[in-house]
Design a protein around this motif. Structure first.
Motif, PDB file in Angstrom:
ATOM      1  N   ALA A 116       0.810  -1.216   0.000  1.00  0.00           N
ATOM      2  CA  ALA A 116       0.000   0.000   0.000  1.00  0.00           C
ATOM      3  C   ALA A 116       0.847   1.272   0.000  1.00  0.00           C
ATOM      4  N   ASP A 117       2.163   1.142  -0.167  1.00  0.00           N
ATOM      5  CA  ASP A 117       3.037   2.316  -0.172  1.00  0.00           C
ATOM      6  C   ASP A 117       2.882   3.044  -1.506  1.00  0.00           C
ATOM      7  N   ARG A 118       1.954   3.980  -1.542  1.00  0.00           N
ATOM      8  CA  ARG A 118       1.586   4.655  -2.798  1.00  0.00           C
ATOM      9  C   ARG A 118       2.706   5.508  -3.370  1.00  0.00           C
ATOM     10  N   ARG A 119       3.549   6.086  -2.534  1.00  0.00           N
ATOM     11  CA  ARG A 119       4.639   6.923  -3.050  1.00  0.00           C
ATOM     12  C   ARG A 119       5.702   6.079  -3.764  1.00  0.00           C
ATOM     13  N   SER A 120       6.054   4.952  -3.157  1.00  0.00           N
ATOM     14  CA  SER A 120       7.032   4.075  -3.808  1.00  0.00           C
ATOM     15  C   SER A 120       6.437   3.449  -5.069  1.00  0.00           C
ATOM     16  N   LEU A 121       5.149   3.107  -5.012  1.00  0.00           N
ATOM     17  CA  LEU A 121       4.473   2.565  -6.191  1.00  0.00           C
ATOM     18  C   LEU A 121       4.503   3.582  -7.329  1.00  0.00           C
ATOM     19  N   TYR A 122       4.207   4.826  -7.003  1.00  0.00           N
ATOM     20  CA  TYR A 122       4.220   5.901  -8.002  1.00  0.00           C
ATOM     21  C   TYR A 122       5.621   6.040  -8.613  1.00  0.00           C
ATOM     22  N   GLN A 123       6.637   6.065  -7.780  1.00  0.00           N
ATOM     23  CA  GLN A 123       8.003   6.221  -8.283  1.00  0.00           C
ATOM     24  C   GLN A 123       8.429   4.989  -9.085  1.00  0.00           C
ATOM     25  N   LEU A 124       8.058   3.796  -8.625  1.00  0.00           N
ATOM     26  CA  LEU A 124       8.382   2.574  -9.352  1.00  0.00           C
ATOM     27  C   LEU A 124       7.727   2.590 -10.729  1.00  0.00           C
ATOM     28  N   ASP A 125       6.498   3.037 -10.772  1.00  0.00           N
ATOM     29  CA  ASP A 125       5.793   3.087 -12.054  1.00  0.00           C
ATOM     30  C   ASP A 125       6.476   4.026 -13.031  1.00  0.00           C
ATOM     31  N   LYS A 148       0.639   1.489 -19.967  1.00  0.00           N
ATOM     32  CA  LYS A 148       0.957   0.946 -18.639  1.00  0.00           C
ATOM     33  C   LYS A 148       1.150   2.068 -17.626  1.00  0.00           C
ATOM     34  N   ALA A 149       1.776   3.136 -18.055  1.00  0.00           N
ATOM     35  CA  ALA A 149       1.981   4.271 -17.150  1.00  0.00           C
ATOM     36  C   ALA A 149       0.632   4.838 -16.709  1.00  0.00           C
ATOM     37  N   ASN A 150      -0.301   5.003 -17.641  1.00  0.00           N
ATOM     38  CA  ASN A 150      -1.621   5.536 -17.288  1.00  0.00           C
ATOM     39  C   ASN A 150      -2.334   4.645 -16.282  1.00  0.00           C
ATOM     40  N   ALA A 151      -2.277   3.328 -16.479  1.00  0.00           N
ATOM     41  CA  ALA A 151      -2.916   2.400 -15.541  1.00  0.00           C
ATOM     42  C   ALA A 151      -2.267   2.497 -14.162  1.00  0.00           C
ATOM     43  N   SER A 152      -0.950   2.595 -14.134  1.00  0.00           N
ATOM     44  CA  SER A 152      -0.238   2.687 -12.857  1.00  0.00           C
ATOM     45  C   SER A 152      -0.530   3.999 -12.150  1.00  0.00           C
ATOM     46  N   PHE A 153      -0.570   5.083 -12.902  1.00  0.00           N
ATOM     47  CA  PHE A 153      -0.873   6.371 -12.295  1.00  0.00           C
ATOM     48  C   PHE A 153      -2.295   6.387 -11.743  1.00  0.00           C
ATOM     49  N   ARG A 154      -3.232   5.752 -12.433  1.00  0.00           N
ATOM     50  CA  ARG A 154      -4.603   5.692 -11.917  1.00  0.00           C
ATOM     51  C   ARG A 154      -4.641   4.926 -10.593  1.00  0.00           C
ATOM     52  N   GLU A 155      -3.852   3.846 -10.482  1.00  0.00           N
ATOM     53  CA  GLU A 155      -3.791   3.098  -9.227  1.00  0.00           C
ATOM     54  C   GLU A 155      -3.158   3.949  -8.128  1.00  0.00           C
ATOM     55  N   SER A 156      -2.121   4.678  -8.448  1.00  0.00           N
ATOM     56  CA  SER A 156      -1.508   5.589  -7.474  1.00  0.00           C
ATOM     57  C   SER A 156      -2.519   6.637  -7.029  1.00  0.00           C
ATOM     58  N   LEU A 157      -3.314   7.144  -7.961  1.00  0.00           N
ATOM     59  CA  LEU A 157      -4.348   8.129  -7.632  1.00  0.00           C
ATOM     60  C   LEU A 157      -5.374   7.519  -6.684  1.00  0.00           C
ATOM     61  N   LEU A 167       0.109  14.150  -8.917  1.00  0.00           N
ATOM     62  CA  LEU A 167      -0.645  13.482  -9.972  1.00  0.00           C
ATOM     63  C   LEU A 167      -1.478  14.480 -10.777  1.00  0.00           C
ATOM     64  N   ALA A 168      -2.021  15.493 -10.118  1.00  0.00           N
ATOM     65  CA  ALA A 168      -2.796  16.526 -10.824  1.00  0.00           C
ATOM     66  C   ALA A 168      -1.919  17.254 -11.831  1.00  0.00           C
ATOM     67  N   LEU A 169      -0.659  17.487 -11.466  1.00  0.00           N
ATOM     68  CA  LEU A 169       0.261  18.137 -12.405  1.00  0.00           C
ATOM     69  C   LEU A 169       0.505  17.277 -13.645  1.00  0.00           C
ATOM     70  N   GLU A 170       0.357  15.954 -13.474  1.00  0.00           N
ATOM     71  CA  GLU A 170       0.511  15.023 -14.599  1.00  0.00           C
ATOM     72  C   GLU A 170      -0.786  14.849 -15.373  1.00  0.00           C
ATOM     73  N   GLY A 171      -1.852  15.518 -14.899  1.00  0.00           N
ATOM     74  CA  GLY A 171      -3.136  15.439 -15.607  1.00  0.00           C
ATOM     75  C   GLY A 171      -4.097  14.406 -15.065  1.00  0.00           C
ATOM     76  N   TYR A 172      -3.815  13.842 -13.893  1.00  0.00           N
ATOM     77  CA  TYR A 172      -4.688  12.841 -13.301  1.00  0.00           C
ATOM     78  C   TYR A 172      -5.538  13.480 -12.215  1.00  0.00           C
ATOM     79  N   HIS A 173      -6.841  13.396 -12.398  1.00  0.00           N
ATOM     80  CA  HIS A 173      -7.786  14.003 -11.453  1.00  0.00           C
ATOM     81  C   HIS A 173      -8.908  13.000 -11.204  1.00  0.00           C
ATOM     82  N   LEU A 174      -9.631  13.247 -10.144  1.00  0.00           N
ATOM     83  CA  LEU A 174     -10.815  12.424  -9.857  1.00  0.00           C
ATOM     84  C   LEU A 174     -11.894  12.711 -10.850  1.00  0.00           C
TER      85      LEU A 174
END
Length: 126
Positions: A76-85, A95-104, A119-126
């Protein structure tokens, strides 16, 4: 001062002084202790810093390896998951989009405003 914090501070000073190998060695030792002790906070922080130093040294595979250890131990470590992605899917947009959505999703669940802003700076929003 916490021993993990002290090691991190000293290692970052070593890296700034051009002694990246020493910094990596010291951080790696502390990282392994944090993983063994089950300290998600410190394993995550040390692992992410190790990944950054490895990436700057041109070793993206080693960088991803540290992040994979954190995410495997603490899924559940979302920051490491985000960086790993970022490392895993560099150049693979789907794959990046799917991973970023999971991080979101994880950032929203944990109310991690810093990560939500990134994530918002990357264009990912709710």
């Amino acid at each position: 001062m916490n021993s993990f914090r002290k090691t991190l501070t000293e290692a970052l000073e070593q890296a700034k002084g051009g002694r990246v190998d020493s910094a990596l060695e010291n951080l790696d030792s502390a990282f392994r202790v944090a993983i063994h002790a089950g300290s998600e906070k410190w394993a995550s922080l040390l692992g992410r810093n190790l990944a950054i130093l490895c990436e700057h040294a041109g070793d993206r595979r080693r960088a991803a390896g540290y992040l994979e250890q954190v995410v495997t131990t603490f899924p559940a470590d979302r920051r490491s998951l985000y960086q790993l992605d970022l490392f895993r899917h560099l150049g693979d947009v789907s794959k990046a989009n799917a991973s970023f959505r999971e991080s979101l999703r994880l950032a929203v669940l944990e109310k991690d405003n810093d990560l939500l802003e990134s994530l918002a700076l990357e264009g990912y929003h709710l």
